[in-house]
Design an enzyme around this catalytic site. Structure first.
Site, mmCIF file in Angstrom:
data_model
loop_
_atom_site.group_PDB
_atom_site.id
_atom_site.type_symbol
_atom_site.label_atom_id
_atom_site.label_comp_id
_atom_site.label_asym_id
_atom_site.label_seq_id
_atom_site.Cartn_x
_atom_site.Cartn_y
_atom_site.Cartn_z
ATOM 1 N N ARG A 1 -1.617 -6.352 -8.091
ATOM 2 C CA ARG A 1 -0.542 -7.475 -7.624
ATOM 3 C C ARG A 1 -0.273 -8.586 -8.729
ATOM 4 N NH1 ARG A 1 -3.297 -7.876 -2.101
ATOM 5 N NH2 ARG A 1 -4.660 -8.698 -3.532
ATOM 6 N N SER B 1 -3.385 -7.732 2.606
ATOM 7 C CA SER B 1 -3.570 -7.663 4.103
ATOM 8 C C SER B 1 -4.261 -8.968 4.745
ATOM 9 C CB SER B 1 -4.659 -6.384 4.276
ATOM 10 O OG SER B 1 -4.122 -5.098 3.953
ATOM 11 N N HIS C 1 0.626 -1.098 -0.108
ATOM 12 C CA HIS C 1 0.084 0.095 0.252
ATOM 13 C C HIS C 1 1.031 1.301 0.221
ATOM 14 C CE1 HIS C 1 -3.348 -2.619 2.273
ATOM 15 N NE2 HIS C 1 -3.579 -2.119 0.818
ATOM 16 N N LYS D 1 -14.630 -8.483 4.847
ATOM 17 C CA LYS D 1 -13.392 -8.688 5.047
ATOM 18 C C LYS D 1 -12.838 -9.047 6.562
ATOM 19 C CE LYS D 1 -11.293 -6.510 1.034
ATOM 20 N NZ LYS D 1 -10.338 -5.620 0.413
#
Length: 179
Positions: free
Chosen positions: A103, A141, A28, A52
């Site tokens: 990514r 994350s 990030h 999440k």
């Protein structure tokens, strides 16, 4: 605070980099650092996403992102929480660009679809994709939290302060798994 301040008679270019940042990773921070070079002002939109399974509250994540950006010395960044449709948030901020990090191919497929939907909602706001630095591409994350929950070393994926925050929260919540 007026978001469309004039810079030498021109409208200021504002970008939005949205995410949950639970927790903020080195990936990030790489995208923030690079994205901040593309715009006059970069607004990091810290959003809620209960699906999440967040480790930190929105307020804690905003504080964490603010601290980490300050530690990086990036001056043209503002951190704002939001719980709304991204395009409505971007419009409210006066943004002309949404910055998204990629990514892998799987990210591209999802982000491509999202960019298309966002364009249908407001075609005046462009989406710009930045590839994560190759050394940071595997970082997510979700995986950082999983590794930490099983006692793994996350220091290669987050800053020292974020590592301490994550470990402390996992221990506090009793979420440490067997290892």
């Amino acid at each position: 605070m007026e978001r469309l301040k004039s810079v030498a008679g021109q409208r200021q270019r504002i970008g939005v980099y949205p995410g949950t940042f639970d927790p903020i990773t080195l990936g990030h921070l790489d995208i923030i650092r690079r994205g901040a070079k593309l715009v006059d002002r970069l607004i990091i939109g810290v959003t809620t996403n209960p699906s999440k399974d967040p480790l930190f509250t929105p307020e804690e994540r905003i504080a964490m992102v603010t601290r980490e950006v300050a530690e990086q010395g990036i001056e043209n960044v503002e951190v704002v929480g939001f719980n709304a449709l991204l395009m409505k948030f971007a419009e409210k901020q006066g943004a002309s660009v949404i910055i998204r990090g990629l990514r892998a191919v799987a990210d591209f497929e999802y982000e491509y679809q999202m960019a298309g939907m966002n364009q249908q909602l407001n075609n005046r706001i462009e989406t710009v994709f930045l590839m994560a630095d190759v050394s940071l591409q595997p970082i997510a994350s979700k995986l950082v939290k999983e590794i930490a929950q099983f006692g793994g070393d996350i220091s290669h994926f987050v800053t020292d302060k974020v590592r301490d925050d994550v470990v402390e929260r996992i221990e506090m919540q009793g979420r440490l798994g067997d290892y």
